[in-house]
Design a protein around this motif. Structure first.
Motif, mmCIF file in Angstrom:
data_model
loop_
_atom_site.group_PDB
_atom_site.id
_atom_site.type_symbol
_atom_site.label_atom_id
_atom_site.label_comp_id
_atom_site.label_asym_id
_atom_site.label_seq_id
_atom_site.Cartn_x
_atom_site.Cartn_y
_atom_site.Cartn_z
ATOM 1 N N VAL A 61 19.895 28.845 11.539
ATOM 2 C CA VAL A 61 18.835 29.630 10.907
ATOM 3 C C VAL A 61 18.040 30.332 11.999
ATOM 4 N N VAL A 62 17.698 31.589 11.725
ATOM 5 C CA VAL A 62 16.944 32.402 12.691
ATOM 6 C C VAL A 62 15.818 33.120 11.953
ATOM 7 N N GLU A 63 14.867 33.625 12.720
ATOM 8 C CA GLU A 63 13.735 34.329 12.103
ATOM 9 C C GLU A 63 13.518 35.680 12.769
ATOM 10 N N GLU A 64 12.759 36.533 12.057
ATOM 11 C CA GLU A 64 12.394 37.861 12.562
ATOM 12 C C GLU A 64 13.621 38.589 13.091
ATOM 13 N N VAL A 65 14.579 38.795 12.214
ATOM 14 C CA VAL A 65 15.892 39.318 12.607
ATOM 15 C C VAL A 65 15.845 40.849 12.620
ATOM 16 N N SER A 66 15.694 41.403 13.779
ATOM 17 C CA SER A 66 15.580 42.850 13.946
ATOM 18 C C SER A 66 16.954 43.512 13.787
ATOM 19 N N VAL A 67 17.024 44.507 12.885
ATOM 20 C CA VAL A 67 18.290 45.197 12.606
ATOM 21 C C VAL A 67 18.059 46.701 12.688
ATOM 22 N N LEU A 68 18.908 47.378 13.429
ATOM 23 C CA LEU A 68 18.799 48.821 13.610
ATOM 24 C C LEU A 68 19.151 49.546 12.313
ATOM 25 N N ARG A 69 18.301 50.474 11.912
ATOM 26 C CA ARG A 69 18.544 51.241 10.686
ATOM 27 C C ARG A 69 19.622 52.303 10.913
ATOM 28 N N TYR A 70 19.962 52.985 9.855
ATOM 29 C CA TYR A 70 21.031 53.981 9.870
ATOM 30 C C TYR A 70 20.749 55.107 10.866
ATOM 31 N N ASP A 71 19.455 55.383 11.122
ATOM 32 C CA ASP A 71 19.099 56.472 12.046
ATOM 33 C C ASP A 71 19.269 56.094 13.515
ATOM 34 N N LYS A 120 2.777 31.629 8.725
ATOM 35 C CA LYS A 120 2.697 30.174 8.560
ATOM 36 C C LYS A 120 3.682 29.697 7.500
ATOM 37 N N LEU A 121 3.816 30.483 6.439
ATOM 38 C CA LEU A 121 4.769 30.132 5.394
ATOM 39 C C LEU A 121 6.196 30.168 5.951
ATOM 40 N N GLN A 122 6.475 31.166 6.746
ATOM 41 C CA GLN A 122 7.792 31.277 7.373
ATOM 42 C C GLN A 122 8.081 30.045 8.227
ATOM 43 N N GLU A 123 7.082 29.588 8.945
ATOM 44 C CA GLU A 123 7.243 28.394 9.770
ATOM 45 C C GLU A 123 7.534 27.167 8.920
ATOM 46 N N ARG A 124 6.884 27.081 7.739
ATOM 47 C CA ARG A 124 7.131 25.934 6.855
ATOM 48 C C ARG A 124 8.558 25.969 6.309
ATOM 49 N N VAL A 125 9.025 27.154 5.913
ATOM 50 C CA VAL A 125 10.393 27.280 5.406
ATOM 51 C C VAL A 125 11.398 26.898 6.491
ATOM 52 N N TYR A 180 19.563 22.193 9.404
ATOM 53 C CA TYR A 180 19.989 23.456 10.016
ATOM 54 C C TYR A 180 19.559 23.470 11.494
ATOM 55 N N ILE A 181 20.317 24.186 12.302
ATOM 56 C CA ILE A 181 19.996 24.330 13.730
ATOM 57 C C ILE A 181 19.259 25.655 13.935
ATOM 58 N N TYR A 182 18.088 25.571 14.533
ATOM 59 C CA TYR A 182 17.270 26.764 14.777
ATOM 60 C C TYR A 182 17.781 27.494 16.011
ATOM 61 N N LYS A 183 18.085 28.800 15.836
ATOM 62 C CA LYS A 183 18.624 29.601 16.938
ATOM 63 C C LYS A 183 17.638 30.654 17.438
ATOM 64 N N GLY A 184 16.386 30.535 17.011
ATOM 65 C CA GLY A 184 15.363 31.350 17.644
ATOM 66 C C GLY A 184 14.827 32.530 16.846
ATOM 67 N N ASN A 185 13.866 33.182 17.489
ATOM 68 C CA ASN A 185 13.267 34.416 16.993
ATOM 69 C C ASN A 185 14.059 35.573 17.596
ATOM 70 N N LEU A 186 14.638 36.406 16.733
ATOM 71 C CA LEU A 186 15.546 37.462 17.193
ATOM 72 C C LEU A 186 14.921 38.856 17.106
ATOM 73 N N GLU A 187 13.608 38.897 17.181
ATOM 74 C CA GLU A 187 12.894 40.165 17.062
ATOM 75 C C GLU A 187 13.204 41.111 18.204
ATOM 76 N N ALA A 188 13.493 40.580 19.382
ATOM 77 C CA ALA A 188 13.617 41.408 20.589
ATOM 78 C C ALA A 188 15.006 42.010 20.779
ATOM 79 N N ILE A 189 15.967 41.676 19.902
ATOM 80 C CA ILE A 189 17.316 42.227 20.059
ATOM 81 C C ILE A 189 17.768 42.866 18.755
#
Length: 456
Positions: free
Chosen positions: A120-130, A9-14, A24-33
């Motif tokens: 601005v985007v949220e839940e930005v999934s990033v592949l780790r070094y492994d 909920k806090l993330q949504e407020r920010v 800012y232009i919202y470009k989505g939830n990027l959790e799936a990529i």
């Protein structure tokens, strides 16, 4: 589960503050990529819209991406290299007419700020070094497809320090180090403590809180204060102050420094002192910057000098101090931040010759040469005599001179002030002090410098 829901909920407020209040232009939830810190398509679209050719764009993006993906350097060096590209641009390929246009990844001019894409985007999934597991920053600000701001947000029941530690963990090689390659502002916050900010490798204890200057009169500060009116929320105040489009770019362009192995951002007092001093300098007027001891006076000088050199035609900065260790520190600091065009006057006569020739960008001069009499009247009298001794009839200080006078209540009063004005009659004098001023010192200083530029 309750904490997770509160943080969501806090993330949504920010996100709402960034979108609705700051545009800012919202470009989505990027959790799936799997995400990268450079969104090439977004950057390409922006550069094309700003008039660059396809070939120039291709070369510029390739260089930026290669710099970000450097696997051999440490994060600080990579970040420094990327920052240099972002701030100064990349010289393009040679055109038919022989010119090499510079590609500016970001339009820094406040008058053309709308030419940038603030996403601005949220839940930005990033592949780790492994290459198997992932990390997921809460909110990321992309400017023209470049990840410049990263948030870790916590519920009011969880310390902001937890978000900072999470940010530091993510910067390790085994996690998502290269995602931070272009990052400039890192944020951690909750609604109980507000927002704290740092940059890459900023230790937890050095994360800062921003505070608006109630005395600031510049248009940007007034606009930000108006946006903050009527809402009592510490976290929102921090987001509005630091993520306002113009302020965000101003901090990145003018208030980032790589200082002897550390990256630093301006504190709020350093920022507002600089902004206020700029207006005085543009009006060809001086004044006093009074900041308490330990508030980073030397960095105020560095950031203000960089602005002067870039914005005042034929400018020369002269820094006069009365302590050996401060003279050493200032010269060393300018070298540490890659300002190599500084000359250290070894005597009053040496300073006089530099002024007469005008072949310097930055000069620092010490009132005394003995080390144990710092600031004594005998030192000042001797320095004054040396300045004026055998002054050539055709002497004239060349260029637009801005003189920084350290400990101005002590070093630039009476006869010394007369000597400085005789040598540099047209110079703009900026006095610095962190010492509580006695009534007589204050009166003398104000008579000489005219006004307080900034107090903190």
């Amino acid at each position: 589960m309750a904490t997770v829901d509160a943080e969501k909920k806090l993330q949504e407020r920010v996100l709402r503050w960034l979108k609705e209040d700051l545009g800012y232009i919202y470009k989505g939830n990027l959790e799936a990529i799997d995400n990268t810190p450079i969104k090439e398509e977004w950057l390409r679209d922006n550069l094309k819209r700003r008039g660059y050719t396809d070939e120039v764009i291709k070369t510029a993006i390739r260089e930026l991406v290669n710099c970000v993906n450097n696997q051999s350097g440490d994060l600080l060096q990579i970040n420094d290299d990327v920052y240099t590209l972002l701030r100064y641009g990349r010289q393009g390929v040679k055109e038919v007419n022989g010119s090499r246009p510079t590609v500016h990844y970001i339009e820094w001019d406040p008058k053309k700020i709308a030419d940038n894409d603030f996403f601005v985007v949220e839940e930005v999934s990033v592949l780790r070094y492994d290459n198997k597991t992932r990390k997921r920053p809460d909110v990321v600000i992309y400017i023209n497809g470049i990840a410049l701001g990263i948030f870790e947000l916590k519920s009011s029941y969880v310390s902001t320090g937890e978000g900072i530690r999470q940010m530091l963990q993510n910067q390790k090689k085994e996690n998502i180090l290269n995602f931070f390659a272009p990052a400039q502002l890192l944020f951690a916050g909750n609604e109980a403590e507000g927002l704290k900010y740092g940059t890459v490798f900023t230790a937890e204890k050095y994360y800062l809180k921003w505070k608006e200057d109630e005395n600031a009169k510049d248009a940007l500060s007034l606009e930000i204060k108006k946006l903050q009116e009527g809402v009592n929320n510490r976290l929102r105040d921090g987001v509005i102050s630091l993520c306002h489009k113009e302020r965000f770019l101003s901090i990145i362009h003018d208030f980032v420094i790589f200082d002897a192995g550390k990256k630093k951002l301006a504190r709020h007092n350093q920022y507002f002192a600089n902004i206020a001093a700029r207006e005085r300098i543009k009006a060809n007027e001086g004044g006093i910057i009074w900041n308490t001891q330990g508030s980073g006076k030397s960095l105020i000088m560095v950031w203000l000098t960089k602005w002067i050199v870039e914005n005042i035609t034929d400018s020369h900065v002269v820094i006069i101090t009365d302590r050996d260790e401060l003279d050493d520190q200032i010269e060393g600091l300018f070298h540490d931040v890659n300002e190599k065009h500084i000359k250290r006057a070894k005597s009053g006569a040496d300073l006089r010759n530099l002024l007469n020739k005008g072949d310097y960008t930055i000069a620092c001069s010490l009132i005394h040469k003995y080390g144990h009499n710092a600031g004594s009247q005998s030192d000042i009298d001797q320095y004054r005599k040396e300045l004026l001794k055998n002054l050539p009839k055709d002497f004239k200080a060349k260029g637009n001179i801005i003189a920084f006078i350290d400990e101005c209540h002590r070093t630039n009063s009476g006869k010394l002030h007369e000597a400085v004005k005789l040598l540099m009659p047209d110079a703009v004098l900026i006095g610095f002090t962190g010492t509580p001023l006695l009534k007589t010192d204050k009166k003398t200083s104000l008579e000489i410098f005219g006004t307080y530029i900034h107090t903190y």
